[in-house]
Design a protein around this motif. Structure first.
Motif, PDB file in Angstrom:
ATOM      1  N   UNK A 128      -3.454  -3.406   3.715  1.00 22.27           N
ATOM      2  CA  UNK A 128      -4.293  -2.232   3.929  1.00 22.27           C
ATOM      3  C   UNK A 128      -4.241  -1.304   2.727  1.00 22.27           C
ATOM      4  N   UNK A 129      -5.388  -0.911   2.263  1.00 25.02           N
ATOM      5  CA  UNK A 129      -5.438   0.010   1.123  1.00 25.02           C
ATOM      6  C   UNK A 129      -5.136   1.411   1.614  1.00 25.02           C
ATOM      7  N   UNK A 130      -4.330   2.098   0.874  1.00 25.96           N
ATOM      8  CA  UNK A 130      -3.979   3.469   1.217  1.00 25.96           C
ATOM      9  C   UNK A 130      -3.937   4.298  -0.040  1.00 25.96           C
ATOM     10  N   UNK A 131      -3.550   5.545   0.088  1.00 23.93           N
ATOM     11  CA  UNK A 131      -3.554   6.411  -1.080  1.00 23.93           C
ATOM     12  C   UNK A 131      -2.548   5.992  -2.135  1.00 23.93           C
ATOM     13  N   UNK A 132      -1.501   5.242  -1.747  1.00 28.38           N
ATOM     14  CA  UNK A 132      -0.483   4.904  -2.730  1.00 28.38           C
ATOM     15  C   UNK A 132      -0.617   3.492  -3.265  1.00 28.38           C
ATOM     16  N   UNK A 133      -1.616   2.730  -2.807  1.00 26.14           N
ATOM     17  CA  UNK A 133      -1.659   1.334  -3.220  1.00 26.14           C
ATOM     18  C   UNK A 133      -3.066   0.868  -3.533  1.00 26.14           C
ATOM     19  N   UNK A 134      -3.135  -0.006  -4.513  1.00 26.30           N
ATOM     20  CA  UNK A 134      -4.369  -0.722  -4.772  1.00 26.30           C
ATOM     21  C   UNK A 134      -3.987  -2.184  -4.905  1.00 26.30           C
ATOM     22  N   UNK A 135      -4.209  -2.990  -3.852  1.00 29.80           N
ATOM     23  CA  UNK A 135      -3.741  -4.354  -3.851  1.00 29.80           C
ATOM     24  C   UNK A 135      -4.352  -5.153  -4.989  1.00 29.80           C
ATOM     25  N   UNK A 136      -3.549  -6.066  -5.530  1.00 28.51           N
ATOM     26  CA  UNK A 136      -4.077  -6.932  -6.566  1.00 28.51           C
ATOM     27  C   UNK A 136      -4.897  -8.028  -5.911  1.00 28.51           C
ATOM     28  N   UNK A 137      -5.569  -8.802  -6.727  1.00 22.52           N
ATOM     29  CA  UNK A 137      -6.360  -9.883  -6.181  1.00 22.52           C
ATOM     30  C   UNK A 137      -5.479 -11.068  -5.795  1.00 22.52           C
ATOM     31  N   UNK A 138      -4.213 -11.067  -6.215  1.00 17.90           N
ATOM     32  CA  UNK A 138      -3.292 -12.132  -5.834  1.00 17.90           C
ATOM     33  C   UNK A 138      -2.995 -12.031  -4.344  1.00 17.90           C
ATOM     34  N   UNK A 139      -2.717 -13.179  -3.732  1.00 19.64           N
ATOM     35  CA  UNK A 139      -2.372 -13.193  -2.320  1.00 19.64           C
ATOM     36  C   UNK A 139      -0.862 -13.224  -2.151  1.00 19.64           C
ATOM     37  N   UNK A 140      -0.121 -12.666  -3.077  1.00 21.51           N
ATOM     38  CA  UNK A 140       1.331 -12.725  -3.029  1.00 21.51           C
ATOM     39  C   UNK A 140       1.973 -11.352  -2.826  1.00 21.51           C
ATOM     40  N   UNK A 141       1.241 -10.389  -2.404  1.00 16.69           N
ATOM     41  CA  UNK A 141       1.715  -9.042  -2.156  1.00 16.69           C
ATOM     42  C   UNK A 141       2.103  -8.306  -3.434  1.00 16.69           C
ATOM     43  N   UNK A 142       1.522  -8.727  -4.523  1.00 12.76           N
ATOM     44  CA  UNK A 142       1.633  -7.940  -5.745  1.00 12.76           C
ATOM     45  C   UNK A 142       0.691  -6.758  -5.608  1.00 12.76           C
ATOM     46  N   UNK A 143       1.094  -5.631  -6.161  1.00 15.10           N
ATOM     47  CA  UNK A 143       0.246  -4.439  -6.062  1.00 15.10           C
ATOM     48  C   UNK A 143       0.665  -3.426  -7.112  1.00 15.10           C
ATOM     49  N   UNK A 144      -0.262  -2.570  -7.464  1.00  9.44           N
ATOM     50  CA  UNK A 144       0.035  -1.400  -8.272  1.00  9.44           C
ATOM     51  C   UNK A 144       0.210  -0.259  -7.289  1.00  9.44           C
ATOM     52  N   UNK A 145       1.346   0.402  -7.354  1.00  9.69           N
ATOM     53  CA  UNK A 145       1.670   1.466  -6.406  1.00  9.69           C
ATOM     54  C   UNK A 145       1.838   2.788  -7.137  1.00  9.69           C
ATOM     55  N   UNK A 146       1.643   3.853  -6.392  1.00 11.63           N
ATOM     56  CA  UNK A 146       1.837   5.192  -6.939  1.00 11.63           C
ATOM     57  C   UNK A 146       2.823   5.925  -6.050  1.00 11.63           C
ATOM     58  N   UNK A 147       3.911   6.389  -6.649  1.00 12.87           N
ATOM     59  CA  UNK A 147       4.911   7.152  -5.915  1.00 12.87           C
ATOM     60  C   UNK A 147       4.370   8.556  -5.622  1.00 12.87           C
ATOM     61  N   UNK A 148       5.052   9.251  -4.743  1.00 13.22           N
ATOM     62  CA  UNK A 148       4.591  10.573  -4.315  1.00 13.22           C
ATOM     63  C   UNK A 148       4.444  11.562  -5.468  1.00 13.22           C
ATOM     64  N   UNK A 149       5.217  11.382  -6.544  1.00 13.15           N
ATOM     65  CA  UNK A 149       5.113  12.315  -7.670  1.00 13.15           C
ATOM     66  C   UNK A 149       4.062  11.878  -8.689  1.00 13.15           C
ATOM     67  N   UNK A 150       3.319  10.798  -8.368  1.00 11.93           N
ATOM     68  CA  UNK A 150       2.270  10.325  -9.259  1.00 11.93           C
ATOM     69  C   UNK A 150       2.700   9.196 -10.186  1.00 11.93           C
ATOM     70  N   UNK A 151       3.983   8.853 -10.179  1.00 11.62           N
ATOM     71  CA  UNK A 151       4.480   7.766 -11.031  1.00 11.62           C
ATOM     72  C   UNK A 151       3.895   6.437 -10.550  1.00 11.62           C
ATOM     73  N   UNK A 152       3.289   5.688 -11.480  1.00 12.01           N
ATOM     74  CA  UNK A 152       2.662   4.397 -11.142  1.00 12.01           C
ATOM     75  C   UNK A 152       3.551   3.254 -11.604  1.00 12.01           C
ATOM     76  N   UNK A 153       3.645   2.218 -10.760  1.00 12.57           N
ATOM     77  CA  UNK A 153       4.420   1.029 -11.099  1.00 12.57           C
ATOM     78  C   UNK A 153       3.812  -0.173 -10.394  1.00 12.57           C
ATOM     79  N   UNK A 154       4.226  -1.340 -10.840  1.00  8.82           N
ATOM     80  CA  UNK A 154       3.736  -2.588 -10.272  1.00  8.82           C
ATOM     81  C   UNK A 154       4.833  -3.186  -9.395  1.00  8.82           C
ATOM     82  N   UNK A 155       4.453  -3.827  -8.314  1.00  6.18           N
ATOM     83  CA  UNK A 155       5.418  -4.519  -7.460  1.00  6.18           C
ATOM     84  C   UNK A 155       4.909  -5.935  -7.234  1.00  6.18           C
TER      85      UNK A 155
END
Length: 187
Positions: free
Chosen positions: A9-36
């Motif tokens: 599910x897309x939410x304010x902190x996530x933009x799912x990647x096109x991979x079906x492996x639960x990789x995603x670019x996430x944004x922490x509450x302070x705005x810090x962006x990282x990949x998982x």
């Protein structure tokens, strides 16, 4: 193998990647962006380097024992996972590829209950990364039909206990060990 094709599910902190492996670019509450993304055997050297930047106290909290150095056997267990009952998500700094946190989820044989364990580099604490990574694990667990998540924490790990309670986890004593507490989230 887990069917990971279910979209996240897309939410304010996530933009799912096109991979079906639960990789995603996430944004922490302070705005810090990282990949998982899920860990792979090739991540062992990066994970070994990561653990050299986790405080000795946080290593004790993560492994619930005194650990001076995370050894090869422990690292192998963290990167050689079955993706069915066990998944280990790595949080990676965007742009550098630096592993900044890890969150492992291990389910029982019925895949109704799972335990979660998180570790974060000392120099990346207090940015909301752990919160965001745990949210990712919770969404993953829900998509997999896991009914309950548990985290076994040292009673001294006040930061983790506070974070999980703030996220709605309930706390109870750990049977047989008064130094530990079990935090539980019913999904």
């Amino acid at each position: 193998m887990i069917d990971m094709a279910t979209p996240r599910p897309a939410g304010p902190s996530a933009s799912p990647s096109s991979d079906a492996d639960w990789s995603a670019d996430l944004t922490a509450r302070d705005g810090y962006r990282f990949h998982v993304r899920p860990a792979a055997p090739a991540d062992e050297p990066a994970l070994a380097e990561f653990f050299t930047h986790v405080s000795s106290e946080d290593l004790r909290f993560r492994f619930l024992s005194t650990v001076r150095k995370v050894g090869h056997d422990q690292l192998t267990a963290l990167v050689t996972i079955d993706h069915h009952r066990v998944e280990n998500f790595l949080a990676i700094e965007s742009g550098t590829g630096l592993v900044i946190a890890t969150a492992m989820i291990a389910a029982d044989e019925t895949r109704t209950n799972a335990e979660v364990a998180v570790a974060i580099r000392s120099d990346f604490k207090h940015r909301g990364i752990s919160w965001t990574l745990v949210e990712h694990v919770v969404q993953f667990a829900r998509s997999e039909g896991i009914a309950t998540l548990e985290s076994i924490e040292s009673r001294d790990n006040h930061q983790a206990i506070e974070l999980e309670r703030d996220m709605g986890w309930s706390a109870s004593p750990c049977p047989g060990d008064p130094t530990l507490i079990v935090l539980r989230m019913v999904l």
